[in-house]
Design a protein around this motif. Structure first.
Motif, short mmCIF file in Angstrom:
data_model
loop_
_atom_site.label_atom_id
_atom_site.label_comp_id
_atom_site.label_asym_id
_atom_site.label_seq_id
_atom_site.Cartn_x
_atom_site.Cartn_y
_atom_site.Cartn_z
N UNK A 127 -16.32 -1.20 5.53
CA UNK A 127 -16.09 -2.26 6.50
C UNK A 127 -14.60 -2.56 6.50
N UNK A 128 -14.07 -3.02 7.60
CA UNK A 128 -12.62 -3.08 7.76
C UNK A 128 -12.02 -4.46 7.54
N UNK A 129 -12.85 -5.43 7.17
CA UNK A 129 -12.35 -6.78 7.00
C UNK A 129 -11.25 -6.90 5.95
N UNK A 130 -11.33 -6.10 4.88
CA UNK A 130 -10.33 -6.22 3.81
C UNK A 130 -8.95 -5.77 4.28
N UNK A 131 -8.91 -4.82 5.24
CA UNK A 131 -7.63 -4.39 5.80
C UNK A 131 -7.04 -5.49 6.67
N UNK A 132 -7.88 -6.14 7.45
CA UNK A 132 -7.42 -7.25 8.28
C UNK A 132 -6.91 -8.40 7.42
N UNK A 133 -7.60 -8.66 6.30
CA UNK A 133 -7.14 -9.70 5.38
C UNK A 133 -5.75 -9.37 4.85
N UNK A 134 -5.55 -8.11 4.49
CA UNK A 134 -4.25 -7.68 3.96
C UNK A 134 -3.15 -7.86 5.00
N UNK A 135 -3.45 -7.54 6.25
CA UNK A 135 -2.47 -7.67 7.32
C UNK A 135 -2.14 -9.14 7.60
N UNK A 136 -3.16 -9.98 7.60
CA UNK A 136 -2.94 -11.40 7.92
C UNK A 136 -2.16 -12.12 6.83
N UNK A 137 -2.41 -11.77 5.58
CA UNK A 137 -1.81 -12.51 4.46
C UNK A 137 -0.66 -11.77 3.77
N UNK A 138 -0.44 -10.51 4.14
CA UNK A 138 0.61 -9.74 3.49
C UNK A 138 0.26 -9.35 2.06
N UNK A 139 -1.03 -9.34 1.73
CA UNK A 139 -1.47 -9.06 0.37
C UNK A 139 -1.55 -7.55 0.11
N UNK A 140 -1.21 -7.10 -1.09
CA UNK A 140 -1.38 -5.70 -1.44
C UNK A 140 -2.86 -5.38 -1.68
N UNK A 141 -3.23 -4.15 -1.41
CA UNK A 141 -4.59 -3.67 -1.66
C UNK A 141 -4.54 -2.76 -2.89
#
Length: 232
Positions: A127-141
């Motif tokens: 699911x792609x939600x974790x990528x969107x979270x990373x983009x919105x918050x600038x968080x590393x994965x």
């Protein structure tokens, strides 16, 4: 979490599986971070053990995003919250990251830990939600792979009861007590996406990033499996 499950209990679990940890240095010491593991073993022991490792070895108390099934009633929601579980919604993930917390999110969802054992180590569609979270918050994965849970908890098949409750899937396990299989948890190098929040609107880019991360994790899984001489 550890008011309910004392650390010594988790240390016993850790020793039972003779857990090997690699790449813990890849977990950021502070600030938001998205730890994204493969999901395996129908009992969800991987989620609890990951939280324990991050607390003890990385000195981070993660928020574990889990299935909404835990939050259907107060009876299950209260212990889930005390264990550090948070309902796996996009908003909850972003809120925790904006608070500079580390989160654990399983991109496969229940499709990963409820899949039949015959499909072990075959990553299910992310699911792609974790990528969107990373983009919105600038968080590393931080991709993470778990080896061993597949064999310790044998799942014959699963039942999809979506007619009764949306998204409800029930596993059909062979064993209740996990087998003493050796576990290994490996944290891969962090991925810092070179895009800003506006990139959330580019669905093709998000799909491409998600597929690349899944391929990276699948390759890492295969490499680790080749190294194993025995599962016990």
């Amino acid at each position: 979490m550890y008011r309910v499950l004392p650390r010594w209990i988790m240390e016993l679990v850790r020793k039972y599986f003779r857990l090997q940890i690699e790449g813990i240095e890849h977990i950021p010491k502070r600030g938001p971070a998205i730890i994204a593991p493969n999901h395996s073993g129908y009992m969800g022991i991987d989620a609890v053990l990951l939280a324990h490792i991050l607390s003890v070895n990385a000195k981070r108390i993660p928020r574990v995003l889990t299935h909404h099934f835990w939050f259907l009633t107060k009876t299950t929601a209260l212990p889930a919250q005390k264990m550090g579980f948070t309902e796996a919604t996009y908003k909850n993930g972003v809120d925790e990251l904006l608070k500079k917390h580390a989160i654990v999110i399983f991109p496969e969802g229940e499709a990963g830990n409820f899949k039949p054992t015959q499909k072990m180590y075959e990553l299910q569609e992310f699911r792609r939600g974790f990528v969107r979270m990373a983009l919105e918050t600038g968080s590393p994965i931080v991709p993470c792979i778990v080896i061993g849970a597949e064999e310790s908890q044998i799942n014959l098949s699963n039942l999809k009861l979506t007619k009764f409750l949306k998204g409800l899937v029930i596993p059909l396990p062979l064993n209740v007590i996990p087998l003493p299989v050796k576990w290994k948890i490996k944290f891969l190098e962090p991925i810092q996406l070179p895009y800003g929040p506006k990139a959330q609107k580019d669905m093709n880019l998000i799909r491409e990033i998600c597929d690349e991360i899944q391929e990276k994790m699948q390759k890492a899984l295969h490499e680790e499996l080749k190294k194993r001489k025995s599962i016990f």
